[in-house]
Design a protein around this motif. Sequence first.
Motif, PDB file in Angstrom:
ATOM      1  N   PHE A  11       0.930  -1.129   0.229  1.00 48.86           N
ATOM      2  CA  PHE A  11      -0.062   0.073  -0.080  1.00 48.86           C
ATOM      3  C   PHE A  11       0.856   1.227  -0.004  1.00 48.86           C
ATOM      4  CE2 PHE A  11      -3.880  -2.248   1.233  1.00 48.86           C
ATOM      5  CZ  PHE A  11      -4.512  -1.907   0.514  1.00 48.86           C
ATOM      6  N   ALA A 364      -2.318  -4.507  -3.645  1.00 48.54           N
ATOM      7  CA  ALA A 364      -2.616  -3.319  -3.104  1.00 48.54           C
ATOM      8  C   ALA A 364      -3.259  -2.605  -3.985  1.00 48.54           C
ATOM      9  CB  ALA A 364      -1.737  -2.468  -2.377  1.00 48.54           C
ATOM     10  N   VAL A 368      -6.837  -0.404  -4.537  1.00 43.56           N
ATOM     11  CA  VAL A 368      -7.073   1.007  -4.816  1.00 43.56           C
ATOM     12  C   VAL A 368      -7.809   1.268  -6.010  1.00 43.56           C
ATOM     13  CG1 VAL A 368      -5.729   2.915  -5.537  1.00 43.56           C
ATOM     14  CG2 VAL A 368      -5.100   1.537  -3.574  1.00 43.56           C
TER      15      VAL A 368
END
Lengths: 500, 191
Positions: A11, A364, A368
Motif C-alpha cells: 500500500f 494493493a 485501490v
Amino acid sequence: MDNFSALIEGFATVLHPMYLLYALFGVFVGTAVGVLPGIGPAMTIALLLPLTYSLEPTAAIIVFAGIYYGGMYGGSTTSILLNTPGESASIVTAIEGNRMARAGRGAAALATAAIGSFVAGSIATVALTFLAPVVAGWAVQLGEPDYFALMVVAFVTVGALLGSSVPRGLASLSLGLFLGLIGTDTLTGQQRFTFGVPNLADGIDVVVVAVGLFAVGEAVYVGSRMRHGPIRVIPVEKGWRTWMKRDDWRRSWKPWLRGAAIGFPVGTIPAGGADVATFLSYAAERRLAGPRRKQFGKGAIEGVAGPEAANNAAASGVLVPLLTLGLPTTATAAIIIVAFQSYGIQPGPMLLQNESSLVWALIASLYVGNLMLVVLNLPLVGMWVKVLRIPRHYLYAGILLFGALGSYALNFAPVDVLLLVLIGLIGFFMRRYGYPVAPLVVGMILGPMAEDRLRRSLAISQGDLSYLVTSPFAATAYAAIIVLLAVGIWLKRRERAEEA
Amino acid sequence: MAPDAPVPPGGPTAEDAPPPPGAVEPPPRRWGELVLALATTALGVYVLVAAGSITVPGSSNTLGPRAFPYLVGGMLVAAGVVLVVLILSGRTGQEEGGEDVDPSVRTDWLTVVLLVVILVVHVFAINAVGWPFAAALLFGGAAVVLGARPWWRAALAGLVLGLVIQVIFGGLLGLSLPAGPLLEGVPFLRG
C-alpha cells in the motif's frame, strides 16, 4: 503477520502519488476501452501492452491491474446500455440489465453492477491476500511431475470449456501448442519448425499472436458482417437520486455477497473462468428469488447484482493460480502472463519470494483500483455513453491501427506486422467457423512450459513414465480432470438450455 | 472423444427477439469450414512428418526434442479428423456473435480482402514514407472500407491520429518509430 506487513508495504508503494496516477490512468483507460463494444478484457490488455513498454515494472503492473479491473467494469456498462450482448462474461447481465434499462431503470442497473463489483471485488481481493501466500507456500513443494499434471489440467479444461465445441477447442489448443513449438528447443538447442527462417529461431512473439487473434481477427470479422445503421444506446436518467432506491439496496446486498462467494472459488479453479461464475450466480439468484422469480428475464435487479459481483470476484480468483502457480486459466490471464514475461518476470511459486514487493504492490493496487472504479464509474456514465457512440468504422480502424503499432513496437521490424496480419486472418477464420481463440493463446504460452516440465520429469525418472502419475498430487490432478470435465460440460449444457 | 455439443433444433439460438428469426438459414458455409478442418488435419500430418527430421543430439537419453511435436501433431490430426466427420454429418460450428456483428447478413468478402490489403500496404509503407503516414493510410483506408464517408474526413482523422501517436510515443515515450523522409529532422518526432 509477515504477509500483513508486506501488504502494508505494498500500500505504501501504491499510495505514492506517482503510482496513484498510474493506477488512475489504468482504471480510466481500462474502463474506456472496456466500454467499447467488441473489446473484452483480454483484448484490452493485449492492445494496451505497447503503452507500457517504456514504463518500469512496478508502474506497468499497476497499470495492468487497473486495466484488468477497469475492463470488467466497462464491459458491464456496455451490456446494460447497448441492446446486444458482447463480452461473454456479462451475457446474463445483458439479459437482465438491458431489460432494466429499457424499462427506464438503467441507472439502478449500472449502480448495482458497479457497487456489487466493488463489494465482491474487495471481498475477493481480501481472499486473494490470504490465499495466495498459502498456495505459494504449498506450491514450492510440488515436483516436476506435479506441475506437468497441473498444466495438463489447464489444457484440458481450457480446451474443452472455453468455447461451445470440444473438438474445435482442442484444434485451437493444438494450434497454439504448435506455434509454441516454433523456435529453438530450450533443452537441446535444436531448431524446430523454423523453416530455415532466422527470424523464427527465437520463436514467434506471443504478443503478436495475441494481438493478431484478439484485435485484428476481431476487427476483420466484425468488418465482414458489420451492423450498419444508427447505434441505439439506451438513455440513462440524470441525477444520483435515481441510482438505487432503498428497495434496490435491500434486494441487491445478498446477491452481491452470494456472487462473491460463488465467483471467487470458481475463478481459482481452471473451470472456464468468469463465464461459469456469472452463470452459476444467475442460476442461484433465480432459484432463491421466490415469488420474484417471474421477474427474471424481464429485468430483475438480483439478476444483475449477483452475476456482476460473481464476475469481478472470479477475476480476482483467477489471479490465485496465475500468481502462485504461473497457471493461466482464462485468455485474459494468459495475456497477463505475457505482460509479466515482457518484463522478465515469471509468475510461479517463487514469485512471491523473488518479487515480493511487486506482487504486494499489485494486490494493493487492486484494492485501490476497485475503489477508484466505483467512484469514477457512476458519475462518468455520461462520458461512457459518448464512448459507446463512437462510429464503428473509426472504432475498428483504430483497433487495427493500435494492433499494428503494438506488434511493430516489439522489435521495430515490419516483418512482425506482416505476421500479425497472417495471425489476424487465422483469427478471422476461427471466429467465422466457431473455433474459440482463447485456447490457442493459452496453449502457446503453456505449451513450452509443459514440455519443459515433462522432459525434466522423465530425465529425473530416467524415462520411467509411471513417475508422472505416482505422486499423490499428480494422481489427484488427473482424477480431477475427469470430474472437472464432467461438471464443466454439464454446466455448459445447462447454460445453453437456459439461453435457448 | 466426447461428442460435439448438440446444436439445438432450429439452428443458431435466436435470443434477440427484434430481428426476424434467422432459423431459415441452411448451412451454406460448409465448404469453408470443411477446408479449415482439412487444413488442421494437414498441418497435423505435416507436424508428424517434420518432427521426424528434428536432429536429436546423442546426449539426450530420455525424452528428446521430437516427442512433444509428435504429441502435438497427433492432437491436430485427431481434432481435424473429428471435425471433418462432424461437418460432413451436418454439425457445423456456431460463428461468434458480438455487439457489432449483424447475424442476419452474409460475409462481405470484399471488406475482408480490402482490409488485409490495406494492412499489407501499411507494413511496406512504414519504411518507405515513415510511420505517421503509414498509420494515416491504415486508419483512413480501413475506416473508408468499413463505411466512413466522406473519405477525406477519414483520411484527415488518420493523419492527425498518426502524428499525435508519433509525438506521444515517438517523441515523449521514446519508442523509435521512424518519422520518415518527409519529417526527417523535426526534433520532437524523433524516437
